[in-house]
Motif scaffolding. Structure first.
Motif, mmCIF file in Angstrom:
data_model
loop_
_atom_site.group_PDB
_atom_site.id
_atom_site.type_symbol
_atom_site.label_atom_id
_atom_site.label_comp_id
_atom_site.label_asym_id
_atom_site.label_seq_id
_atom_site.Cartn_x
_atom_site.Cartn_y
_atom_site.Cartn_z
ATOM 1 N N GLU A 181 0.839 -1.205 0.000
ATOM 2 C CA GLU A 181 0.000 0.000 0.000
ATOM 3 C C GLU A 181 0.875 1.256 0.000
ATOM 4 O O GLU A 181 1.845 1.354 0.748
ATOM 5 C CB GLU A 181 -0.885 -0.006 1.252
ATOM 6 C CG GLU A 181 -1.719 1.249 1.420
ATOM 7 C CD GLU A 181 -2.347 1.326 2.806
ATOM 8 O OE1 GLU A 181 -2.893 2.396 3.127
ATOM 9 O OE2 GLU A 181 -2.267 0.326 3.553
ATOM 10 N N LYS A 182 0.539 2.240 -0.842
ATOM 11 C CA LYS A 182 1.271 3.499 -0.887
ATOM 12 C C LYS A 182 0.660 4.457 0.132
ATOM 13 O O LYS A 182 -0.548 4.680 0.146
ATOM 14 C CB LYS A 182 1.214 4.106 -2.282
ATOM 15 C CG LYS A 182 1.954 3.288 -3.332
ATOM 16 C CD LYS A 182 1.997 4.012 -4.664
ATOM 17 C CE LYS A 182 2.713 3.170 -5.717
ATOM 18 N NZ LYS A 182 4.106 2.922 -5.373
ATOM 19 N N LEU A 183 1.514 5.046 0.966
ATOM 20 C CA LEU A 183 1.047 5.951 2.012
ATOM 21 C C LEU A 183 0.917 7.358 1.461
ATOM 22 O O LEU A 183 1.659 7.770 0.549
ATOM 23 C CB LEU A 183 2.012 5.947 3.193
ATOM 24 C CG LEU A 183 1.833 4.812 4.216
ATOM 25 C CD1 LEU A 183 2.162 3.452 3.611
ATOM 26 C CD2 LEU A 183 2.705 5.057 5.435
ATOM 27 N N ALA A 184 -0.026 8.116 2.039
ATOM 28 C CA ALA A 184 -0.245 9.499 1.593
ATOM 29 C C ALA A 184 0.940 10.383 1.956
ATOM 30 O O ALA A 184 1.264 11.331 1.240
ATOM 31 C CB ALA A 184 -1.526 10.042 2.220
ATOM 32 N N ALA A 185 1.583 10.084 3.080
ATOM 33 C CA ALA A 185 2.731 10.888 3.515
ATOM 34 C C ALA A 185 3.697 9.983 4.276
ATOM 35 O O ALA A 185 3.308 8.935 4.808
ATOM 36 C CB ALA A 185 2.270 12.039 4.408
ATOM 37 N N VAL A 186 4.942 10.398 4.326
ATOM 38 C CA VAL A 186 5.964 9.640 5.069
ATOM 39 C C VAL A 186 5.803 9.938 6.550
ATOM 40 O O VAL A 186 5.814 11.119 6.951
ATOM 41 C CB VAL A 186 7.380 10.031 4.598
ATOM 42 C CG1 VAL A 186 8.431 9.254 5.384
ATOM 43 C CG2 VAL A 186 7.549 9.781 3.112
ATOM 44 N N PRO A 187 5.627 8.927 7.409
ATOM 45 C CA PRO A 187 5.436 9.174 8.854
ATOM 46 C C PRO A 187 6.640 9.886 9.465
ATOM 47 O O PRO A 187 7.787 9.624 9.107
ATOM 48 C CB PRO A 187 5.278 7.760 9.431
ATOM 49 C CG PRO A 187 4.870 6.909 8.276
ATOM 50 C CD PRO A 187 5.517 7.502 7.080
ATOM 51 N N ASP A 188 6.371 10.797 10.400
ATOM 52 C CA ASP A 188 7.443 11.545 11.065
ATOM 53 C C ASP A 188 8.246 10.664 12.021
ATOM 54 O O ASP A 188 9.409 10.964 12.319
ATOM 55 C CB ASP A 188 6.852 12.737 11.838
ATOM 56 C CG ASP A 188 6.237 13.767 10.889
ATOM 57 O OD1 ASP A 188 6.724 13.864 9.737
ATOM 58 O OD2 ASP A 188 5.275 14.441 11.290
ATOM 59 N N ASP A 189 7.622 9.596 12.531
ATOM 60 C CA ASP A 189 8.307 8.765 13.529
ATOM 61 C C ASP A 189 9.083 7.609 12.902
ATOM 62 O O ASP A 189 9.472 6.674 13.590
ATOM 63 C CB ASP A 189 7.294 8.215 14.543
ATOM 64 C CG ASP A 189 6.275 7.287 13.885
ATOM 65 O OD1 ASP A 189 6.154 7.323 12.631
ATOM 66 O OD2 ASP A 189 5.621 6.516 14.613
ATOM 67 N N LYS A 190 9.322 7.666 11.597
ATOM 68 C CA LYS A 190 10.022 6.565 10.925
ATOM 69 C C LYS A 190 11.458 6.455 11.439
ATOM 70 O O LYS A 190 12.107 7.466 11.764
ATOM 71 C CB LYS A 190 10.018 6.764 9.407
ATOM 72 C CG LYS A 190 10.922 7.874 8.909
ATOM 73 C CD LYS A 190 10.868 7.972 7.395
ATOM 74 C CE LYS A 190 11.950 8.881 6.821
ATOM 75 N NZ LYS A 190 12.002 10.200 7.419
ATOM 76 N N GLU A 191 11.951 5.221 11.512
ATOM 77 C CA GLU A 191 13.333 4.956 11.928
ATOM 78 C C GLU A 191 13.982 4.015 10.921
ATOM 79 O O GLU A 191 13.381 2.996 10.548
ATOM 80 C CB GLU A 191 13.372 4.322 13.327
ATOM 81 C CG GLU A 191 12.900 5.239 14.437
ATOM 82 C CD GLU A 191 12.998 4.550 15.799
ATOM 83 O OE1 GLU A 191 13.655 3.502 15.881
ATOM 84 O OE2 GLU A 191 12.396 5.066 16.752
ATOM 85 N N GLU A 192 15.186 4.355 10.498
ATOM 86 C CA GLU A 192 15.884 3.526 9.511
ATOM 87 C C GLU A 192 16.346 2.208 10.136
ATOM 88 O O GLU A 192 16.789 2.184 11.290
ATOM 89 C CB GLU A 192 17.093 4.276 8.950
ATOM 90 C CG GLU A 192 17.810 3.509 7.845
ATOM 91 C CD GLU A 192 19.051 4.234 7.342
ATOM 92 O OE1 GLU A 192 19.921 3.567 6.753
ATOM 93 O OE2 GLU A 192 19.146 5.459 7.547
ATOM 94 N N VAL A 193 16.252 1.134 9.376
ATOM 95 C CA VAL A 193 16.736 -0.176 9.827
ATOM 96 C C VAL A 193 18.238 -0.219 9.579
ATOM 97 O O VAL A 193 18.698 -0.080 8.433
ATOM 98 C CB VAL A 193 16.038 -1.315 9.061
ATOM 99 C CG1 VAL A 193 16.587 -2.665 9.512
ATOM 100 C CG2 VAL A 193 14.530 -1.250 9.275
#
Length: 366
Positions: free
Chosen positions: A84-96
């Motif tokens: 699923e394509k998200l409308a926006a990139v979440p602010d709480d994302k963390e790189e693996v």
């Protein structure tokens, strides 16, 4: 009946989808051992979604947001599990992030997935990368690639990988078949593989078969080593022969023992280096050697003529004195070269059309 078959297929597809989703979640959220296990599971799946998740991890584009695994590329985020394509990139994302051990495993997993690429060169580079580095979990995908492979070279290497993985099987018959298959290999890594197998194998019959295979491999490698040594000897001998012929001709025609003969060869080499640097900033770098050959001859000949006009012409008929004089000249030429170019060795690169070689065997490249 048709409805029943459709239901079973749908259920099986849903199961595979769920299993794949769990593997992607382990890849992003698990510890190092779980990530390596997830890589093996995704390689076994061998589909587009698995390849996308592994490639995103390699490209530092795999992120987590809570318990959700995302592929973030070019400012857009996609759920790695559902697509699923998200409308926006979440602010709480963390790189693996990965350590070196997991990165090594990831490189092998990506190489395994490339085995089914439609491009021959991609498959060839992938199978070369997997030789000696394949994991048992990759066996189903390697076998699938082997069934579809049409190129003889890639197919031979895939068969070697299958045999290598089969050495770790719990079934003695599979291990025996693998040893017999590896007996025809001419790869030095196969010898190391069988030596390790001998250390771990307890079955006496299998040990005897492995020793027989080792003797066959060593016999093949010995011929390769002899051929390589002969080619190297001829190659180096030809250079010494050219130098010796120059000395012999100089002494035979002029009666001069030229101790600076090696330094004249050195001048030719540095003339080649200068011509290389002149061509480096042009689009014709691959052709610098064509210009360097006559240039080196002219420069060395001019230095030789200068030596003859200024020193050697006064010493004809006195071989011992020519020896001493040219020895002193050689020291002067060496120091002059050091002043101009420095004491460190300089590199002369091969043009592209003189790079590489013909691989007659894994140990013999001409």
């Amino acid at each position: 009946m048709r409805i029943l078959i459709t239901t079973i297929l749908f259920a099986f597809s849903s199961f595979l989808h769920a299993q794949e989703g769990r593997s992607i979640e382990k890849l992003a959220l698990g510890d190092n051992d779980e990530r390596i296990e997830a890589m093996a599971e995704l390689v076994a799946a061998g589909n587009e979604k698995a390849a996308a998740a592994l490639q995103a991890l390699a490209d530092s584009e795999l992120y987590v947001s809570g318990k959700r695994v995302l592929i973030v590329k070019g400012g857009a985020a996609t759920d790695a599990v559902t697509g699923e394509k998200l409308a926006a990139v979440p602010d709480d994302k963390e790189e693996v992030t990965l350590n070196n051990r997991v990165r090594r495993e990831l490189a092998g997993a990506l190489a395994a997935l490339k085995l089914v690429s439609p491009d021959l060169q991609t498959r060839l580079s992938s199978v070369k990368e997997l030789l000696g580095n394949a994991e048992p979990a990759m066996l189903p995908l390697v076998k699938k690639a082997l069934e579809k492979e049409s190129d003889a070279e890639v197919k031979g290497m895939l068969e070697r990988i299958v045999a290598t993985l089969a050495l770790k099987s719990e079934d003695p018959k599979e291990r025996l078949a693998a040893v017999q298959r590896l007996a025809g290999s001419s790869d030095p890594t196969t010898k190391t593989l069988l030596l390790n197998f001998l250390q771990e194998e307890k079955d006496e019959g299998l040990r005897l078969e492995a020793q027989k295979a080792l003797r066959a491999i060593e016999a093949g490698l010995a011929w390769g080593d002899r051929l390589g040594a002969a080619f190297t000897s001829i190659s180096l001998g030809s250079i010494l022969l050219l130098a010796a012929l120059g000395l012999a001709i100089t002494y035979g025609l002029m009666g001069v023992i030229n101790m600076a003969h090696g330094e004249l060869i050195m001048i030719g080499a540095y003339a080649t280096y200068v011509m290389q640097n002149l061509f480096r900033s042009t689009p014709f770098f691959d052709w610098y050697l064509v210009a360097a050959i006559p240039f080196a001859f002219v420069i060395a000949a001019m230095v030789g003529m200068l030596l003859e006009r200024t020193v050697i012409r006064w010493l004809y008929g006195r071989p011992l004195e020519t020896l001493l004089a040219t020895w002193g000249i050689s020291l002067g030429l060496i120091q002059t070269t050091r002043l101009i170019f420095g004491a460190q060795n300089v590199a002369v690169e091969n043009p592209s059309w003189l790079s590489g070689g013909w691989e007659l065997a894994p140990t013999v490249v001409l």
